[in-house]
Design a protein around this motif. Structure first.
Motif: not given
Ligand SMILES: *Cc1c(COP(=O)(O)O)cnc(C)c1O
Length: 483
Positions: A84, A143-145, A184, A241, A266, A268-269, A295, A298
């Motif tokens: 991403f 981070t999302a993690s 993820h 992802t 989640d 994230a993206h 995020n 991203k």
């Molecule tokens: C990119 C992504 C993550 C990880 O993101 P980080 O911020 O790098 O930890 C987790 N879940 C999804 C769905 C993602 O696309």
């Protein structure tokens, strides 16, 4: 060491550095997007011993250019379509300089009141801008993690009455966590770190569009209840992802509510695409979610790292993480002390770059850019699908679209001949991706779903324009024609 001399030198050097950066962005399309060096090349550019004596700035910058730059993969290139995007922008970069200049640590209110209060304000702005209800509170995670780990730890403590924090895990706890088999990899890592064990992460089967089959989810939860397990948490995804599949938050939330299970989302993206009202249906039923992460690092023009984490029950979060040694006690009430909102003590002043971004683009400017990226993805998908290519003379249908396109990610593969076996097709597409990336002209990545290799073309760089994606398509097409 003389401070005034150092300041003068800093000004001179800063101008040189900014010039270097400006030239870099001007010429960014001339670098191979994916670094073409071999393992060890950069490492061996440096001596065994560290520099013992001071060197001047020009030498250092020169060394950077000669010894380091070749090993950079250019994430900010408009021709970067891998993974991403992690897009940055000039306002973000400038905000980051100011953060580094202040060098403050934002772990409690008094370590920098502005660091805390701007974070609180900016996170409220983000929450409202993506349509989360105002009973969610926000905090920046790296981070999302990490955000997902924080969510799982909070769930663990809330459901064990904060007993595990105190006495550690015992065999009495047989927790289960559920997610999509396309979730993820960070989720499995988080499940391990939180002490649940990978065996207790149950991956749920998928629908045709690669989203969680929530009927299977509920069945699994009921089976586990009948077998003496405690279903603790479901992690659903808005934008997996592999293919950006969207789990049905509403139905999953109802199941979680019915069985008293924690629900983490989640996003994230794709969370950034919630800025667009037309996507808000993705979070229908958000009231039955406990925590949510996306995020901005991203797809919101804010350079890494900036993960926006939102929680409904702030008390459980801080009760999970607060530890108060004497040397950190402050005598101020009704303020946020963000050290209690996550794992680290020390925290950077990250809200500043977001504040620069929001002020420079405006929410409307960000929405426009995200919309444009989505329109480019649609355009690219149409190029792959069209029977009569606008730009080149086509053979038969040679590309297959592999998953429904939700936003800015296009998934496809090359099927050179209808008689090829699935194994042959996979092999061919792996080779194709390598060949494309070795040109240095664009960079994209692949994944494997249901045993099929899928090429991912993710369009979200700050300065990607239509001409870039047309060039990318023509490049791929040309490689295939000359195969
Ligand atoms: C990119 C992504 C993550 C990880 O993101 P980080 O911020 O790098 O930890 C987790 N879940 C999804 C769905 C993602 O696309």
């Amino acid at each position: 060491m003389n401070k005034n001399n150092d300041i003068e030198q800093f000004k001179d050097n800063a101008i040189k550095l900014i010039d270097y950066i400006a030239d870099y962005y001007k010429n960014i399309e001339e670098y191979p997007v994916k670094s073409q060096i071999k393992p060890g090349d950069i490492y061996s550019n440096f001596e065994n011993n560290p520099p013992m004596d001071s060197r001047n700035f020009d030498e250092i910058l020169n060394d950077f250019d000669n010894k380091i730059m070749a090993g950079i993969t250019h994430w900010q290139s408009p021709n970067f379509y891998a993974y991403f995007n992690a897009n940055s922008s000039f306002p973000s970069l400038l905000g980051e300089i100011l953060t580094a200049a202040l060098g403050v640590n934002v772990f409690s209110w008094e370590t920098s009141p502005a660091g805390t209060e701007l974070e609180q304000r900016v996170m409220e702005w983000l929450r409202d801008a993506i349509g989360l209800p105002n009973y969610f509170s926000g905090v920046i995670q790296d981070t999302a993690s990490t955000a997902t780990l924080v969510s799982l730890l909070t769930a663990r403590e809330k459901y064990s009455n904060f007993e595990i924090n105190k006495s550690g895990f015992s065999k009495d706890y047989k927790f289960r966590i559920y997610c999509s088999s396309e979730a993820h990899s960070s989720i499995e890592k988080d499940v391990r770190i939180a002490g649940f064990g990978s065996d207790n992460l149950i991956k749920i089967e998928l629908n045709e569009d690669y989203s969680i089959n929530y009927h299977s989810l509920e069945k699994k939860i009921i089976d586990d209840l009948n077998n003496g397990y405690t279903p603790l948490a479901v992690i659903s995804a808005i934008g997996t992802t592999g293919t950006t599949a969207i789990d049905n938050i509403n139905e999953i939330g109802k199941i979680c509510k019915k069985h008293n299970v924690w629900h983490h989302v989640d996003a994230a993206h794709l969370g950034s695409a919630l800025l667009l009202e037309e996507n808000r249906h993705w979070i229908d039923g958000i009231e039955n979610c406990d925590t949510f992460v996306f995020n901005p690092h991203k797809w919101m023009f804010t350079n890494f790292d900036y993960s926006a984490y939102f929680v409904k029950d702030k008390e459980s979060l801080t009760k999970t993480f607060d530890i108060l040694p004497e040397y950190l006690k402050i005598n101020v009430d009704n303020v946020n002390n963000y050290k209690d909102w996550g794992i680290q003590l020390g925290r950077r002043f990250r809200s500043l770059k977001m504040w620069f971004v929001l002020n420079s683009f405006g929410i409307n400017g960000i929405k426009e850019k995200i919309k444009y990226h989505i329109s480019l993805a649609e355009k690219f998908e149409n190029l792959l699908k069209s029977d009569s290519y606008e730009y080149l003379i086509p053979p038969k249908q040679i590309f297959q679209i592999m998953a429904p396109r939700v936003a800015n990610l296009v998934t496809f593969r090359w099927v050179a001949d209808e008689n090829l076996t699935e194994a042959n097709i996979n092999e061919l597409n792996i080779k194709l991706v390598d060949k494309i990336n070795s040109t240095g002209k664009i960079f994209l990545t692949k994944t494997k779903i249901n045993n099929k290799i899928i090429i991912r073309m993710n369009i979200g760089q700050t300065y990607t324009e239509e001409r870039h994606i047309i060039d990318a398509f023509n490049l791929i097409y040309k490689i295939i024609m000359e195969w």
